[in-house]
Design a protein around this motif. Structure first.
Motif, PDB file in Angstrom:
ATOM      1  N   GLY A 129       4.397  -1.343  -8.466  1.00  0.00           N
ATOM      2  CA  GLY A 129       3.856  -1.031  -7.285  1.00  0.00           C
ATOM      3  C   GLY A 129       3.091  -1.795  -6.797  1.00  0.00           C
ATOM      4  O   GLY A 129       3.293  -3.361  -7.412  1.00  0.00           O
ATOM      5  N   HIS A 148       0.745  -2.915  -3.466  1.00  0.00           N
ATOM      6  CA  HIS A 148      -0.263  -2.199  -2.874  1.00  0.00           C
ATOM      7  C   HIS A 148      -1.031  -3.284  -1.687  1.00  0.00           C
ATOM      8  O   HIS A 148      -1.616  -4.517  -2.078  1.00  0.00           O
ATOM      9  N   ARG A 186       0.911  -4.647   6.731  1.00  0.00           N
ATOM     10  CA  ARG A 186       1.826  -4.364   5.600  1.00  0.00           C
ATOM     11  C   ARG A 186       2.816  -4.807   6.538  1.00  0.00           C
ATOM     12  O   ARG A 186       3.853  -5.125   5.258  1.00  0.00           O
ATOM     13  N   ASN A 220       8.725   2.229   2.094  1.00  0.00           N
ATOM     14  CA  ASN A 220       7.275   3.540   2.195  1.00  0.00           C
ATOM     15  C   ASN A 220       7.153   3.210   0.407  1.00  0.00           C
ATOM     16  O   ASN A 220       6.163   3.964   0.063  1.00  0.00           O
ATOM     17  N   GLN A 221       7.728   2.149  -0.747  1.00  0.00           N
ATOM     18  CA  GLN A 221       7.161   2.481  -1.684  1.00  0.00           C
ATOM     19  C   GLN A 221       5.967   1.382  -1.547  1.00  0.00           C
ATOM     20  O   GLN A 221       4.815   0.776  -2.972  1.00  0.00           O
ATOM     21  N   HIS A 232       2.287   0.220  -0.519  1.00  0.00           N
ATOM     22  CA  HIS A 232       1.199   1.108   0.711  1.00  0.00           C
ATOM     23  C   HIS A 232      -0.090   0.730   0.356  1.00  0.00           C
ATOM     24  O   HIS A 232       0.127  -0.898   0.713  1.00  0.00           O
ATOM     25  N   HIS A 233      -0.351   0.978   1.839  1.00  0.00           N
ATOM     26  CA  HIS A 233      -1.764  -0.005   2.373  1.00  0.00           C
ATOM     27  C   HIS A 233      -3.047   1.092   1.478  1.00  0.00           C
ATOM     28  O   HIS A 233      -3.179   1.806   1.810  1.00  0.00           O
ATOM     29  N   SER A 234      -3.743   0.055   1.123  1.00  0.00           N
ATOM     30  CA  SER A 234      -4.609  -0.306   0.450  1.00  0.00           C
ATOM     31  C   SER A 234      -6.194   0.337   1.644  1.00  0.00           C
ATOM     32  O   SER A 234      -6.812  -0.428   2.245  1.00  0.00           O
TER      33      SER A 234
END
Length: 240
Positions: A199, A201, A208, A233-234, A236-238
């Motif tokens: 992942g 983030h 992003r 789409n994998q 992520h904006h945290s």
């Protein structure tokens, strides 16, 4: 056992990771003076030979050149705001890894020294001392000391991946012009540690689109079959 952990890094660090396709473990020497690295363990466990400067540089400093580490943290982190600010530089990323150490690599949580805490090794040697017996020093004691820091950096709640370089074994280290480092390839077979990136983030203050662009420009984004490691789409904006 495989463990899922986070690695926080700034924008420059992220670009370096994706361009090389590896996570670099740097010598503990680089962190001497921060959190009592190796020195705190030697003092707490009465390792006077590690602290003796009579023959030149203290031995714990010499040992630090052959202990290679990278700082990680558990999921979820103890204080994500500190991690985003101090280690991701406010605009970087949090990489999620599944880590499976093999052979000489070790993945352990840091033990933080406090007035109320002790270690099993210290209890054993206190008992031996009372019985007028010599102390017990495990042959892995230099590596054990690399997982012990004082309480000033306890907020980091660090999990450390560590490899020790031995003079009589193959030396896989490289040099970046200032420090030696031990490279662990991401998503590629090796003898020391399976490292799978699961992942990405983006920091609350990060961009992003820039992270996606950095991945698309580099071959790291693809595995040996040419398939993408990540699609947009994998990533992520945290918010935390």
């Amino acid at each position: 056992m495989p463990s899922t952990v986070y690695h926080y890094t700034g924008p420059d660090g992220f670009r370096g990771i994706v361009s090389s396709g590896e996570l670099r473990l740097y010598p503990v020497r680089k962190r001497l003076g921060q959190g009592g690295e190796l020195e705190a363990f030697a003092q707490a466990h009465r390792l006077r030979g590690y602290l003796d400067p009579s023959n030149g540089e203290e031995f714990y400093r010499i040992l630090s050149d052959d202990l290679f580490y990278v700082s990680l943290t558990r999921v979820p982190p103890k204080d994500p705001f500190i991690m985003w600010g101090a280690f991701a530089k406010g605009t970087g990323v949090r990489l999620e890894f599944k880590v499976t150490p093999k052979r000489a690599a070790e993945l352990r949580s840091i033990h933080y020294e406090s007035n109320a805490s002790t270690t099993l090794l210290r209890e054993i040697n206190d008992a031996l001392r009372k019985a007028d017996e010599p102390p017990f020093n495990p042959w892995t004691i230099s590596r054990i000391g690399a997982f012990y820091l004082n309480s000033t950096v306890a907020a980091e709640d660090e999990v450390r991946l560590l490899v020790k370089r031995h003079a009589d074994e193959v030396d896989l280290t490289r040099n970046d012009g200032e420090y030696d480092y031990w490279p662990i390839p991401i998503g590629q077979p090796n003898d020391f540690c399976d490292l799978q990136l699961t992942g990405i983030h983006v920091a609350p203050g990060g961009n992003r689109d820039e992270i996606v662009t950095a991945l698309e420009r580099d071959a790291f984004r693809r595995n040996r079959k040419g398939d993408s490691f990540f699609c947009a789409n994998q990533i992520h904006h945290s918010g935390r």
